[in-house]
Design a protein around this motif. Structure first.
Motif, PDB file in Angstrom:
ATOM      1  N   MET A 102      24.008  34.033  14.299  1.00  0.00           N
ATOM      2  CA  MET A 102      24.265  35.503  12.615  1.00  0.00           C
ATOM      3  C   MET A 102      23.948  34.415  11.199  1.00  0.00           C
ATOM      4  O   MET A 102      24.973  33.666  11.492  1.00  0.00           O
ATOM      5  CB  MET A 102      25.096  36.074  12.918  1.00  0.00           C
ATOM      6  CG  MET A 102      25.469  36.981  11.261  1.00  0.00           C
ATOM      7  SD  MET A 102      26.698  38.678  11.566  1.00  0.00           S
ATOM      8  CE  MET A 102      25.676  39.839  10.475  1.00  0.00           C
ATOM      9  N   LYS A 103      23.028  34.325  11.117  1.00  0.00           N
ATOM     10  CA  LYS A 103      22.743  33.662   9.329  1.00  0.00           C
ATOM     11  C   LYS A 103      22.517  34.319   8.403  1.00  0.00           C
ATOM     12  O   LYS A 103      21.502  35.392   8.719  1.00  0.00           O
ATOM     13  CB  LYS A 103      21.214  32.348   9.929  1.00  0.00           C
ATOM     14  CG  LYS A 103      21.314  31.802  11.564  1.00  0.00           C
ATOM     15  CD  LYS A 103      22.199  30.916  11.575  1.00  0.00           C
ATOM     16  CE  LYS A 103      22.560  29.969  13.063  1.00  0.00           C
ATOM     17  NZ  LYS A 103      23.485  29.429  13.446  1.00  0.00           N
ATOM     18  N   CYS A 104      22.722  34.133   7.586  1.00  0.00           N
ATOM     19  CA  CYS A 104      23.788  34.891   6.216  1.00  0.00           C
ATOM     20  C   CYS A 104      22.763  33.994   5.142  1.00  0.00           C
ATOM     21  O   CYS A 104      23.075  32.763   5.111  1.00  0.00           O
ATOM     22  CB  CYS A 104      24.702  35.171   6.262  1.00  0.00           C
ATOM     23  SG  CYS A 104      25.626  36.089   6.854  1.00  0.00           S
ATOM     24  N   ALA A 105      22.234  34.659   3.971  1.00  0.00           N
ATOM     25  CA  ALA A 105      21.658  34.295   3.013  1.00  0.00           C
ATOM     26  C   ALA A 105      21.960  35.401   2.006  1.00  0.00           C
ATOM     27  O   ALA A 105      21.827  36.319   1.964  1.00  0.00           O
ATOM     28  CB  ALA A 105      20.379  34.021   2.913  1.00  0.00           C
ATOM     29  N   THR A 106      22.540  34.366   0.445  1.00  0.00           N
ATOM     30  CA  THR A 106      22.106  35.486  -0.917  1.00  0.00           C
ATOM     31  C   THR A 106      21.475  35.349  -1.389  1.00  0.00           C
ATOM     32  O   THR A 106      20.850  34.600  -1.397  1.00  0.00           O
ATOM     33  CB  THR A 106      23.195  34.997  -1.349  1.00  0.00           C
ATOM     34  OG1 THR A 106      24.633  34.726  -0.919  1.00  0.00           O
ATOM     35  CG2 THR A 106      24.103  35.503  -2.727  1.00  0.00           C
ATOM     36  N   VAL A 107      20.804  37.152  -1.669  1.00  0.00           N
ATOM     37  CA  VAL A 107      19.376  37.284  -2.595  1.00  0.00           C
ATOM     38  C   VAL A 107      19.948  38.260  -3.564  1.00  0.00           C
ATOM     39  O   VAL A 107      20.389  38.631  -3.766  1.00  0.00           O
ATOM     40  CB  VAL A 107      18.579  37.859  -1.439  1.00  0.00           C
ATOM     41  CG1 VAL A 107      18.336  36.268  -0.515  1.00  0.00           C
ATOM     42  CG2 VAL A 107      18.743  39.296  -1.178  1.00  0.00           C
ATOM     43  N   GLU A 108      18.649  38.388  -4.178  1.00  0.00           N
ATOM     44  CA  GLU A 108      18.463  39.052  -5.332  1.00  0.00           C
ATOM     45  C   GLU A 108      17.561  40.398  -4.739  1.00  0.00           C
ATOM     46  O   GLU A 108      16.529  39.742  -4.528  1.00  0.00           O
ATOM     47  CB  GLU A 108      18.469  38.633  -6.611  1.00  0.00           C
ATOM     48  CG  GLU A 108      18.809  39.742  -7.815  1.00  0.00           C
ATOM     49  CD  GLU A 108      19.078  39.800  -8.789  1.00  0.00           C
ATOM     50  OE1 GLU A 108      20.168  40.979  -9.515  1.00  0.00           O
ATOM     51  OE2 GLU A 108      20.464  39.364  -8.398  1.00  0.00           O
ATOM     52  N   ILE A 109      17.862  41.924  -5.034  1.00  0.00           N
ATOM     53  CA  ILE A 109      17.042  42.206  -4.854  1.00  0.00           C
ATOM     54  C   ILE A 109      16.373  43.290  -6.245  1.00  0.00           C
ATOM     55  O   ILE A 109      17.450  43.539  -7.043  1.00  0.00           O
ATOM     56  CB  ILE A 109      17.425  43.753  -3.942  1.00  0.00           C
ATOM     57  CG1 ILE A 109      17.609  43.219  -2.614  1.00  0.00           C
ATOM     58  CG2 ILE A 109      16.379  44.709  -4.231  1.00  0.00           C
ATOM     59  CD1 ILE A 109      16.787  42.550  -1.861  1.00  0.00           C
ATOM     60  N   THR A 110      15.255  43.257  -6.436  1.00  0.00           N
ATOM     61  CA  THR A 110      14.868  43.681  -7.750  1.00  0.00           C
ATOM     62  C   THR A 110      14.835  45.004  -7.634  1.00  0.00           C
ATOM     63  O   THR A 110      14.747  45.438  -6.911  1.00  0.00           O
ATOM     64  CB  THR A 110      13.423  42.832  -8.442  1.00  0.00           C
ATOM     65  OG1 THR A 110      12.214  43.064  -7.523  1.00  0.00           O
ATOM     66  CG2 THR A 110      13.762  41.483  -8.251  1.00  0.00           C
ATOM     67  N   GLY A 111      13.907  45.487  -9.465  1.00  0.00           N
ATOM     68  CA  GLY A 111      13.313  46.400  -9.208  1.00  0.00           C
ATOM     69  C   GLY A 111      14.511  47.850 -10.036  1.00  0.00           C
ATOM     70  O   GLY A 111      15.586  46.648 -11.115  1.00  0.00           O
ATOM     71  N   GLN A 112      14.494  48.844 -10.239  1.00  0.00           N
ATOM     72  CA  GLN A 112      15.279  49.693 -11.336  1.00  0.00           C
ATOM     73  C   GLN A 112      15.936  50.728 -11.150  1.00  0.00           C
ATOM     74  O   GLN A 112      16.555  51.357 -11.151  1.00  0.00           O
ATOM     75  CB  GLN A 112      14.339  50.870 -12.268  1.00  0.00           C
ATOM     76  CG  GLN A 112      13.228  49.701 -13.489  1.00  0.00           C
ATOM     77  CD  GLN A 112      14.172  48.773 -13.798  1.00  0.00           C
ATOM     78  OE1 GLN A 112      15.613  48.691 -14.791  1.00  0.00           O
ATOM     79  NE2 GLN A 112      13.823  47.684 -14.159  1.00  0.00           N
ATOM     80  N   GLU A 113      16.307  50.725  -9.284  1.00  0.00           N
ATOM     81  CA  GLU A 113      16.639  51.911  -8.355  1.00  0.00           C
ATOM     82  C   GLU A 113      17.548  51.301  -8.569  1.00  0.00           C
ATOM     83  O   GLU A 113      18.340  50.311  -8.345  1.00  0.00           O
ATOM     84  CB  GLU A 113      16.217  51.197  -7.010  1.00  0.00           C
ATOM     85  CG  GLU A 113      16.691  52.990  -6.146  1.00  0.00           C
ATOM     86  CD  GLU A 113      16.821  53.945  -6.998  1.00  0.00           C
ATOM     87  OE1 GLU A 113      17.414  54.661  -6.967  1.00  0.00           O
ATOM     88  OE2 GLU A 113      15.228  54.267  -6.448  1.00  0.00           O
ATOM     89  N   THR A 114      18.879  52.262  -8.499  1.00  0.00           N
ATOM     90  CA  THR A 114      20.984  52.548  -9.249  1.00  0.00           C
ATOM     91  C   THR A 114      21.287  53.409  -7.357  1.00  0.00           C
ATOM     92  O   THR A 114      22.169  52.578  -7.221  1.00  0.00           O
ATOM     93  CB  THR A 114      21.134  52.976 -10.281  1.00  0.00           C
ATOM     94  OG1 THR A 114      20.658  54.400 -10.173  1.00  0.00           O
ATOM     95  CG2 THR A 114      20.907  51.554 -10.886  1.00  0.00           C
ATOM     96  N   SER A 115      20.689  54.137  -6.743  1.00  0.00           N
ATOM     97  CA  SER A 115      20.883  54.879  -6.535  1.00  0.00           C
ATOM     98  C   SER A 115      20.944  54.045  -4.971  1.00  0.00           C
ATOM     99  O   SER A 115      20.068  53.257  -4.411  1.00  0.00           O
ATOM    100  CB  SER A 115      19.914  55.765  -5.868  1.00  0.00           C
ATOM    101  OG  SER A 115      20.265  57.148  -4.546  1.00  0.00           O
ATOM    102  N   THR A 116      21.693  54.401  -4.179  1.00  0.00           N
ATOM    103  CA  THR A 116      22.601  53.573  -2.358  1.00  0.00           C
ATOM    104  C   THR A 116      21.615  54.644  -1.761  1.00  0.00           C
ATOM    105  O   THR A 116      21.527  53.781  -0.450  1.00  0.00           O
ATOM    106  CB  THR A 116      23.628  52.977  -2.203  1.00  0.00           C
ATOM    107  OG1 THR A 116      24.071  54.904  -2.409  1.00  0.00           O
ATOM    108  CG2 THR A 116      24.092  52.608  -3.382  1.00  0.00           C
ATOM    109  N   ALA A 117      21.395  55.469  -2.266  1.00  0.00           N
ATOM    110  CA  ALA A 117      20.133  56.834  -1.060  1.00  0.00           C
ATOM    111  C   ALA A 117      19.168  55.719   0.018  1.00  0.00           C
ATOM    112  O   ALA A 117      19.216  55.678   1.395  1.00  0.00           O
ATOM    113  CB  ALA A 117      19.519  57.317  -1.573  1.00  0.00           C
TER     114      ALA A 117
END
Length: 413
Positions: free
Chosen positions: A179-194
């Motif tokens: 299990m190799k983990c990395a911290t990233v940024e998700i772009t866009g305008q979506e705020t819903s967690t659906a």
């Protein structure tokens, strides 16, 4: 139990020789894992090590960076780059995501894509001088140079920092979970967690949770593989108790359901039509019927799913969820080198290990005597005549530039 200084010193010399063979995630750059020497190699830790068998360092062993290492746009295709030669005969894996920046055992990792079989590469055992590593680079061998991997970032994910995880269950050797983990940024305008909640749970095994993957499984048929899959799941794992997501996950593009085709009555198939663009970022992933040719455990595994552009679903058993309406994607700017065929049909005689470059930007490899679609060519790479190479940019000069240059040469004469 205490160890003498001499014993620790001896182990410190022996340990790198063992762990150097394991794999490291280069892109996205994995968390740094300090080297920890314990009583045995199996209970020690480092950049290359799998998780502890007792689950004591699950989920993400290592130190999270302060800054993100990559930025992902929902609906995009991203590169998964690995380094090393200890591929343990292949296996199966997943790419998952959580919005817990410091994940714990209670954090929910949800699956974006699954590779079922021959992952991260098809091999008889480990690579070496006699098998695709002629320079004997070992731990420094760039695995992506002979087998580029990509994964789909589902559309509809909420914006913000997140942690992505590559998990891998090797076919041969000790029963381990990498299990190799990395911290990233998700772009866009979506705020819903659906969109996040719609994804299924990540499969966990070989890490102190009471579930173990049997040795020698060619391709795990994940119970909930997520919206994008590569390869054909063959053998379900009886202790796979993952749950599907809630609602409808979004992936780049959808297709209209077609009439069920012929095939196994115990498993459905999901097929993706080629896009025809040739762009690595818009290529399709094809999946064959799962569960055929091997007995299923108590409770059968649900059908596999795809997340490519645009999919066309067929099968006798409907998937547990469907794809959302198409997401807007950028037009391709450069095409991959075409081969003599669009996307070859599965099966047929072929040379073991041979690579076929498809005109739709995907590539196939011969395994077990039949061609298997391996998904899109990695961004920045081109597949031509069965060989991967980096794309080269051509430079064109304007007519005025060439006229001035020609005029200048006449004056100099």
């Amino acid at each position: 139990m205490k160890f003498s200084a001499a014993a620790v010193a001896a182990l410190s010399v022996f340990l790198p020789q063992i762990v150097s063979a394991h794999l490291v995630m280069v892109e996205p750059k994995q968390w740094f894992v300090p080297e920890v020497i314990r009583g045995s190699v199996e209970t020690s830790d480092s950049q290359q090590h799998p998780l502890q068998a007792d689950g004591s360092n699950y989920p993400c062993h290592g130190v999270a960076p302060e800054d993100v290492v990559a930025t992902y746009e929902p609906g995009s295709t991203q590169e998964l780059s690995l380094k090393g030669t200890a591929v343990h005969g292949g296996g199966s894996g997943q790419m998952s995501i959580t919005y817990d920046l410091k994940p714990t055992k209670d954090s929910k990792f949800r699956v974006m894509q699954s590779w079922m079989g021959d992952h991260p590469i098809k091999a008889a055992g480990n690579l070496g001088p006699d098998d695709r590593d002629p320079g004997n680079l070992g731990a420094e061998f760039p695995l992506s140079s002979i087998n580029p991997l990509t994964f789909k970032v589902p559309a509809g994910l909420p914006k913000g920092k997140a942690v992505v995880a590559w998990t891998w269950f090797n076919k041969l050797g000790n029963r381990e979970m990498y299990m190799k983990c990395a911290t990233v940024e998700i772009t866009g305008q979506e705020t819903s967690t659906a969109g996040f909640e719609a994804l299924p749970e990540m499969f966990r095994a070989n890490s102190g949770n009471g579930c173990q993957v049997p040795a020698g499984i060619d391709a795990i048929a994940f119970k909930n593989p997520g919206p994008a899959t590569v390869g054909t799941g063959v053998t379900p794992v009886a202790c796979d108790n993952t749950q599907p997501g809630s609602g409808t996950p979004s992936t780049p593009g959808t297709g209209n359901p077609e009439k069920p085709g012929s095939g196994s009555s115990s498993a459905s198939s999901v097929a993706v039509k080629p896009t025809g663009t040739g762009s690595p970022s818009s290529s399709s992933i094809a999946v064959k019927p799962t569960g055929t040719g091997s007995p299923a455990p108590i409770g059968t595994a649900p059908p596999s799913k795809t997340g490519s552009t645009p999919p066309s679903k067929t099968g006798s058993t409907p998937p547990s969820y469907t794809s959302a309406p198409p997401a807007q994607t950028k037009a391709p700017t450069q095409t991959s080198a075409p081969s003599e065929q669009g996307q070859p049909p599965a099966g047929g005689a072929c040379t073991e290990g041979a690579v076929v470059c498809n005109a739709d930007g995907t590539w196939s490899q011969c395994g077990s005597g039949r061609l298997q679609n391996m998904g899109p060519v990695a961004p920045g790479m081109v597949c031509k005549n069965g060989v991967f190479d980096r794309q080269r940019r051509s430079i064109r000069f304007s007519h005025d530039h060439m006229r001035r240059r020609h005029a200048g040469s006449e004056v100099s004469q």
